[in-house]
Scaffold this motif. Structure first.
Motif, mmCIF file in Angstrom:
data_model
loop_
_atom_site.group_PDB
_atom_site.id
_atom_site.type_symbol
_atom_site.label_atom_id
_atom_site.label_comp_id
_atom_site.label_asym_id
_atom_site.label_seq_id
_atom_site.Cartn_x
_atom_site.Cartn_y
_atom_site.Cartn_z
ATOM 1 N N LEU A 245 13.857 -0.086 1.063
ATOM 2 C CA LEU A 245 12.869 -1.142 0.855
ATOM 3 C C LEU A 245 12.266 -0.991 -0.541
ATOM 4 C CD1 LEU A 245 11.122 -3.459 2.119
ATOM 5 C CD2 LEU A 245 9.521 -1.667 2.829
ATOM 6 N N ASP A 246 12.248 -2.070 -1.300
ATOM 7 C CA ASP A 246 11.695 -2.030 -2.657
ATOM 8 C C ASP A 246 10.190 -2.268 -2.612
ATOM 9 O OD1 ASP A 246 14.135 -1.511 -3.743
ATOM 10 O OD2 ASP A 246 14.564 -3.601 -4.267
ATOM 11 N N ILE A 247 9.430 -1.272 -3.029
ATOM 12 C CA ILE A 247 7.977 -1.417 -2.981
ATOM 13 C C ILE A 247 7.368 -1.401 -4.382
ATOM 14 C CG2 ILE A 247 7.864 -0.364 -0.682
ATOM 15 C CD1 ILE A 247 6.697 2.136 -1.912
ATOM 16 N N LEU B 100 5.885 -9.238 -9.472
ATOM 17 C CA LEU B 100 6.390 -8.786 -8.166
ATOM 18 C C LEU B 100 7.641 -9.552 -7.774
ATOM 19 C CD1 LEU B 100 2.938 -8.578 -6.370
ATOM 20 C CD2 LEU B 100 4.353 -6.632 -7.074
ATOM 21 N N ARG B 101 7.622 -10.855 -8.026
ATOM 22 C CA ARG B 101 8.794 -11.675 -7.686
ATOM 23 C C ARG B 101 9.997 -11.295 -8.551
ATOM 24 N NH1 ARG B 101 7.742 -16.763 -5.037
ATOM 25 N NH2 ARG B 101 5.662 -16.666 -4.175
ATOM 26 N N GLY B 102 9.706 -10.915 -9.782
ATOM 27 C CA GLY B 102 10.777 -10.501 -10.691
ATOM 28 C C GLY B 102 11.544 -9.299 -10.155
ATOM 29 N N TYR B 103 10.840 -8.455 -9.430
ATOM 30 C CA TYR B 103 11.487 -7.266 -8.840
ATOM 31 C C TYR B 103 11.973 -7.510 -7.417
ATOM 32 C CZ TYR B 103 9.722 -4.333 -12.643
ATOM 33 O OH TYR B 103 9.463 -3.773 -13.860
ATOM 34 N N ASN B 104 11.706 -8.709 -6.917
ATOM 35 C CA ASN B 104 12.078 -9.007 -5.524
ATOM 36 C C ASN B 104 11.477 -7.978 -4.556
ATOM 37 O OD1 ASN B 104 13.230 -10.685 -3.712
ATOM 38 N ND2 ASN B 104 15.313 -9.910 -3.962
ATOM 39 N N ILE C 98 4.127 -4.617 -0.931
ATOM 40 C CA ILE C 98 3.124 -4.216 -1.925
ATOM 41 C C ILE C 98 2.229 -3.161 -1.285
ATOM 42 C CG2 ILE C 98 1.171 -4.965 -3.337
ATOM 43 C CD1 ILE C 98 2.233 -7.834 -3.118
ATOM 44 N N CYS C 99 2.025 -2.058 -2.001
ATOM 45 C CA CYS C 99 1.101 -1.023 -1.525
ATOM 46 C C CYS C 99 -0.093 -0.969 -2.468
ATOM 47 C CB CYS C 99 1.781 0.341 -1.520
ATOM 48 S SG CYS C 99 3.235 0.409 -0.458
ATOM 49 N N LEU C 100 -1.249 -1.360 -1.967
ATOM 50 C CA LEU C 100 -2.473 -1.226 -2.755
ATOM 51 C C LEU C 100 -2.937 0.220 -2.611
ATOM 52 C CD1 LEU C 100 -4.375 -4.500 -1.674
ATOM 53 C CD2 LEU C 100 -2.735 -4.196 -3.556
ATOM 54 N N ALA C 101 -3.123 0.884 -3.736
ATOM 55 C CA ALA C 101 -3.496 2.306 -3.692
ATOM 56 C C ALA C 101 -4.637 2.538 -4.680
ATOM 57 C CB ALA C 101 -2.287 3.181 -4.018
ATOM 58 N N GLY C 102 -5.843 2.248 -4.218
ATOM 59 C CA GLY C 102 -6.990 2.354 -5.114
ATOM 60 C C GLY C 102 -7.004 1.232 -6.132
ATOM 61 N N PHE C 103 -6.548 0.060 -5.712
ATOM 62 C CA PHE C 103 -6.548 -1.119 -6.597
ATOM 63 C C PHE C 103 -7.898 -1.809 -6.421
ATOM 64 C CE2 PHE C 103 -5.318 -5.649 -7.430
ATOM 65 C CZ PHE C 103 -4.971 -5.477 -8.765
ATOM 66 N N ARG D 184 1.472 -12.136 3.093
ATOM 67 C CA ARG D 184 1.022 -11.775 4.452
ATOM 68 C C ARG D 184 2.071 -10.897 5.157
ATOM 69 N NH1 ARG D 184 -2.652 -14.056 8.268
ATOM 70 N NH2 ARG D 184 -1.992 -13.568 10.386
ATOM 71 N N ASP D 185 1.607 -9.799 5.697
ATOM 72 C CA ASP D 185 2.440 -8.813 6.398
ATOM 73 C C ASP D 185 3.475 -8.139 5.487
ATOM 74 O OD1 ASP D 185 0.948 -9.478 8.587
ATOM 75 O OD2 ASP D 185 2.490 -10.718 9.528
ATOM 76 N N ARG D 186 3.304 -8.355 4.182
ATOM 77 C CA ARG D 186 4.149 -7.648 3.202
ATOM 78 C C ARG D 186 3.261 -6.937 2.168
ATOM 79 N NH1 ARG D 186 7.793 -11.370 0.251
ATOM 80 N NH2 ARG D 186 6.144 -12.901 0.548
ATOM 81 N N MET D 187 1.999 -6.741 2.529
ATOM 82 C CA MET D 187 1.068 -6.043 1.629
ATOM 83 C C MET D 187 0.154 -5.159 2.473
ATOM 84 S SD MET D 187 -1.357 -7.408 -1.455
ATOM 85 C CE MET D 187 -1.972 -8.836 -0.608
ATOM 86 N N ILE D 188 0.078 -3.875 2.086
ATOM 87 C CA ILE D 188 -0.744 -2.930 2.834
ATOM 88 C C ILE D 188 -1.730 -2.235 1.910
ATOM 89 C CG2 ILE D 188 1.029 -2.590 4.610
ATOM 90 C CD1 ILE D 188 1.779 0.070 3.351
ATOM 91 N N ASN D 189 -2.761 -1.667 2.533
ATOM 92 C CA ASN D 189 -3.821 -1.016 1.766
ATOM 93 C C ASN D 189 -4.211 0.273 2.485
ATOM 94 O OD1 ASN D 189 -6.010 -0.769 -0.148
ATOM 95 N ND2 ASN D 189 -7.409 -1.476 1.448
ATOM 96 N N ILE D 190 -4.776 1.198 1.710
ATOM 97 C CA ILE D 190 -5.349 2.396 2.342
ATOM 98 C C ILE D 190 -6.830 2.435 2.042
ATOM 99 C CG2 ILE D 190 -4.722 3.922 0.395
ATOM 100 C CD1 ILE D 190 -4.210 5.991 2.911
ATOM 101 N N HIS D 191 -7.604 2.730 3.086
ATOM 102 C CA HIS D 191 -9.065 2.755 2.943
ATOM 103 C C HIS D 191 -9.598 4.061 3.535
ATOM 104 C CE1 HIS D 191 -13.090 1.150 2.464
ATOM 105 N NE2 HIS D 191 -13.360 1.582 3.676
ATOM 106 N N PRO D 192 -10.567 4.703 2.846
ATOM 107 C CA PRO D 192 -11.011 6.032 3.301
ATOM 108 C C PRO D 192 -12.093 5.995 4.383
ATOM 109 C CG PRO D 192 -12.042 5.526 1.220
ATOM 110 C CD PRO D 192 -11.165 4.343 1.557
ATOM 111 N N SER D 193 -11.855 5.234 5.442
ATOM 112 C CA SER D 193 -12.727 5.300 6.615
ATOM 113 C C SER D 193 -11.913 4.890 7.830
ATOM 114 C CB SER D 193 -13.937 4.353 6.481
ATOM 115 O OG SER D 193 -13.559 3.024 6.756
#
Ligand code: GRF
Length: 221
Positions: free
Chosen positions: A7-9, A81-85, A89-94, A107-116
């Motif tokens: 999977l290309d992230i 992002l589209r250029g890389y197909n 998407i992983c948001l990491a402190g964005f 939608r459902d192709r982007m995730i995030n991490i939150h410290p709680s």
């Protein structure tokens, strides 16, 4: 023998990039089912860019200051992002709020991490507020992104105790250790197509069953 398609992230960062590093480290294993195709930062001085460069990953700096509004900024990110197909998407402190249009497109192709332990303590200064509230447990959450901040179906959480003498820094360090475990694990499960969003929840195929409880009385005197 042909290797399975990974999977290309894309990883979006604004700063330190320790979660990016955990993903870089996971992807370094050729058997890991995902690979990082690009890292995008809205800050040119984000330390995470050095981590990406060291790993030989392509980086892009897209400064929000170069755009008249959020729509234009998000469009520039979207184009990369589209250029890389990109598949995920992983948001990491964005540290930018993304427009509902962008969020819904991914939608459902982007995730995030939150410290709680969401839905508790959304937003900034999480650890300060956690200690202030006197809760006995905190932790971290990987979730699919929805237009509202720190909202969306929960994929994995890890819990840690809040100790009586914790400072925001000591609690952050304890939580961060878990972040570095659950973020790559969430990506792995998604890449293996074992994660499905059903309504407002996530179900995971073949997840290891967990039993038991943790009890933390907090301050002892
Ligand atoms: C992490 O605590 C993450 O949960 C939050 O922002 C912080 C980013 O840290 N969203 P790093 O840049 O990954 O080290």
């Amino acid at each position: 023998m042909a290797t399975a398609k990974r999977l290309d992230i894309a990883v979006l960062i604004s700063g330190r990039g320790s979660n990016l590093q955990s993903l870089i480290d996971a992807c370094a294993d050729p058997h890991f089912p995902a690979r990082i195709v690009c890292v995008i930062s809205n800050k040119a001085d984000a330390a995470g860019l050095q981590r990406a460069a060291r790993a030989g990953t392509t980086t892009h700096v897209v400064s929000h200051k170069d755009f008249p509004d959020r729509v234009a900024f998000d469009a520039a990110i979207d184009e990369i992002l589209r250029g890389y197909n990109v598949g995920l998407i992983c948001l990491a402190g964005f540290m930018r709020i993304l427009t509902p249009e962008f969020v819904n497109r991914w939608r459902d192709r982007m995730i995030n991490i939150h410290p709680s332990l969401l839905p508790a303590f959304k937003g900034l200064h999480t650890h300060e507020r956690t200690i202030e509230a006197g809760v006995r447990f905190s932790g971290c959450t990987v979730h699919f992104v929805r237009p509202e901040m720190d909202d969306g179906p929960i994929i994995i959480q890890a819990a840690v105790p809040v100790l009586g003498d914790d400072t925001p820094e000591t609690l952050a360090a304890r939580v961060l250790e878990q972040e570095h475990l659950i973020y790559p694990e969430a990506v792995r499960l998604i890449a293996l197509s074992r994660v499905r969003v059903v309504g407002s929840k996530v179900i995971i195929r073949d997840a290891a069953p967990v039993t038991g409880a943790m009890i933390n009385p907090g301050l002892v005197f």
